[in-house]
Write a protein that holds these residues in place. Structure first.
Motif, PDB file in Angstrom:
ATOM      1  N   HIS A  58       0.697  -1.132   0.368  1.00 12.88           N
ATOM      2  CA  HIS A  58      -0.023   0.702  -0.211  1.00 12.88           C
ATOM      3  C   HIS A  58       0.930   1.360   0.200  1.00 12.88           C
ATOM      4  N   TYR A  59       2.460   0.771  -0.107  1.00 13.56           N
ATOM      5  CA  TYR A  59       2.833   2.764   0.563  1.00 13.56           C
ATOM      6  C   TYR A  59       4.451   2.068   0.293  1.00 13.56           C
ATOM      7  N   ALA A  60       5.248   2.968  -0.376  1.00 13.10           N
ATOM      8  CA  ALA A  60       6.308   3.150   0.396  1.00 13.10           C
ATOM      9  C   ALA A  60       6.828   4.594   0.952  1.00 13.10           C
ATOM     10  N   ASN A  61       8.326   4.448   0.894  1.00 10.36           N
ATOM     11  CA  ASN A  61       8.896   5.111   2.338  1.00 10.36           C
ATOM     12  C   ASN A  61      10.166   5.421   1.825  1.00 10.36           C
ATOM     13  N   THR A  62      10.535   7.168   2.126  1.00  9.07           N
ATOM     14  CA  THR A  62      12.306   6.863   2.092  1.00  9.07           C
ATOM     15  C   THR A  62      12.477   7.115   3.422  1.00  9.07           C
ATOM     16  N   PRO A 124      -0.529  11.713  -0.727  1.00 10.77           N
ATOM     17  CA  PRO A 124       1.850  11.942  -0.436  1.00 10.77           C
ATOM     18  C   PRO A 124       1.620  10.876   0.286  1.00 10.77           C
ATOM     19  N   LEU A 125       1.086  10.678   1.469  1.00 10.88           N
ATOM     20  CA  LEU A 125       2.503   9.625   2.190  1.00 10.88           C
ATOM     21  C   LEU A 125       1.624   8.489   2.375  1.00 10.88           C
ATOM     22  N   HIS A 126       1.482   8.224   1.681  1.00 10.15           N
ATOM     23  CA  HIS A 126       1.877   6.388   1.328  1.00 10.15           C
ATOM     24  C   HIS A 126       3.415   6.668   0.504  1.00 10.15           C
ATOM     25  N   LEU A 149      -1.489  11.823  12.207  1.00  8.15           N
ATOM     26  CA  LEU A 149      -1.351  13.110  10.372  1.00  8.15           C
ATOM     27  C   LEU A 149      -1.612  12.356   9.180  1.00  8.15           C
ATOM     28  N   HIS A 150      -1.347  10.610   9.189  1.00  2.47           N
ATOM     29  CA  HIS A 150      -1.865  10.215   8.263  1.00  2.47           C
ATOM     30  C   HIS A 150      -3.173   9.622   7.769  1.00  2.47           C
ATOM     31  N   HIS A 151      -3.614   9.646   8.998  1.00  2.81           N
ATOM     32  CA  HIS A 151      -4.927   9.582   8.316  1.00  2.81           C
ATOM     33  C   HIS A 151      -5.059  11.075   8.480  1.00  2.81           C
TER      34      HIS A 151
HETATM   35  N1  ADE Z   1       3.128   2.115   7.208  1.00  2.63           N
HETATM   36  C1  ADE Z   1       3.582   2.501   7.069  1.00  2.63           C
HETATM   37  N2  ADE Z   1       4.556   3.609   6.266  1.00  2.63           N
HETATM   38  C2  ADE Z   1       2.845   3.119   5.618  1.00  2.63           C
HETATM   39  C3  ADE Z   1       2.580   4.445   4.776  1.00  2.63           C
HETATM   40  N3  ADE Z   1       3.564   5.593   4.469  1.00  2.63           N
HETATM   41  N4  ADE Z   1       1.508   4.558   4.049  1.00  2.63           N
HETATM   42  C4  ADE Z   1       0.941   3.320   5.536  1.00  2.63           C
HETATM   43  N5  ADE Z   1       0.764   2.616   5.970  1.00  2.63           N
HETATM   44  C5  ADE Z   1       2.037   3.040   6.478  1.00  2.63           C
END
Ligand code: ADE
Ligand code: ZN
Ligand code: ZN
Length: 266
Positions: A58-62, A124-126, A149-151
């Motif tokens: 569902h996501y990718a993080n840096t 954006p935050l995904h 913030l994600h929510h």
């Molecule tokens: N869990 C960890 N990182 C996440 C993200 N960027 N978006 C949703 N769930 C996550």
């Protein structure tokens, strides 16, 4: 996105499907969808704990940088390459090219995953920072309610807009987005659709856009325990609207390319 975000993305996409793509989508949808792709677009979240291998898709993080690099950032917690939202979009797209051929893939699930993940890569935050799990660990108050913030970006901004601008009706918001697409945004659509990769997708580009929006809008001026209200809402809401619309247009583009055959360009 939450349920409403995913439904809106897919309602927009449905409007831009070619006849062939629309017919293929109808044929692949389960009976319970009632012929509407949008009803199945939240599905990947409903099975998130059952298909737990799919959770990182569902996501990718840096590593707290404002750029996205597939080779560095697209992996799950065990370091397996391609196990992120960009890899997932490319993989399910590739599977769907087997439509009409003999295949062991469950193309109904491929379609439902693809439609969901094209939505998510535009949130954006995904594509955020691993450190704070895309804002999940940043506690904030949305007006008077405690959340994270994600929510806020998955759900709260959309909920507030539906309540304050659209008479509590998601359908009215979708109509407004569709109107923008034929009005103010009509010249932008060709840019949004610009994707030179013929067989693969431009999901990598969409992830790059998302991390930029995360840095310049989502994370900007936010710290632990801050209260976010009108100032944040009115400056960030336009970004949310645009990302929902872009996701819908690009989902339609991907599906049109798959189902119209290799010559067509959507
Ligand atoms: N869990 C960890 N990182 C996440 C993200 N960027 N978006 C949703 N769930 C996550
Ligand atoms: Zn989310
Ligand atoms: Zn999701």
């Amino acid at each position: 996105w939450g349920k409403e975000g995913h439904i809106m993305v897919c309602k927009i996409a449905e409007k831009y499907l070619s006849e062939k793509a629309s017919a293929a989508v109808q044929a692949l949808l389960p009976e319970s969808a009632g012929g509407e792709l949008s009803t199945m677009c939240p599905w990947a979240d409903q099975v998130r704990w059952h298909y737990h291998w799919a959770s990182p898709l569902h996501y990718a993080n840096t590593p707290e940088v404002c750029n996205f690099k597939y080779s560095r950032d697209c992996h799950n917690s065990r370091g397996e390459k391609g196990m992120c939202v960009v890899g997932a979009i490319n993989n399910y797209t590739e599977q769907l090219y087997n439509y009409g051929k003999k295949t062991s893939y469950n193309l109904t699930e491929s379609l439902m995953f693809l439609a969901h993940f094209v939505g998510d890569v535009h949130q954006p935050l995904h594509v955020g920072f691993a450190e704070d799990e895309g804002g999940n660990t940043i506690v904030v108050h949305w007006y008077r309610r405690k959340t994270n913030l994600h929510h806020v970006w998955d759900v709260s901004i959309i909920d507030t807009a539906i309540k304050d601008f659209y008479n509590k009706s998601m359908d009215t918001m979708v109509e407004a987005l569709k109107m923008n697409l034929t009005g103010g945004w009509s010249d932008d659509i060709t840019h949004w659709e610009n994707c030179k990769n013929k067989r693969s997708t431009c999901a990598n580009d969409y992830a790059i856009e998302s991390i930029h929006y995360s840095c310049n809008y989502a994370y900007k001026d936010v710290e632990q325990d801050i209260t976010l209200g009108d100032d944040y809402f009115f400056t960030r809401y336009p970004v949310v609207e645009k990302r929902l619309a872009q996701a819908g247009i690009r989902l339609a583009l991907i599906l049109n390319r798959i189902f119209d055959g290799d010559e067509a360009d959507g």
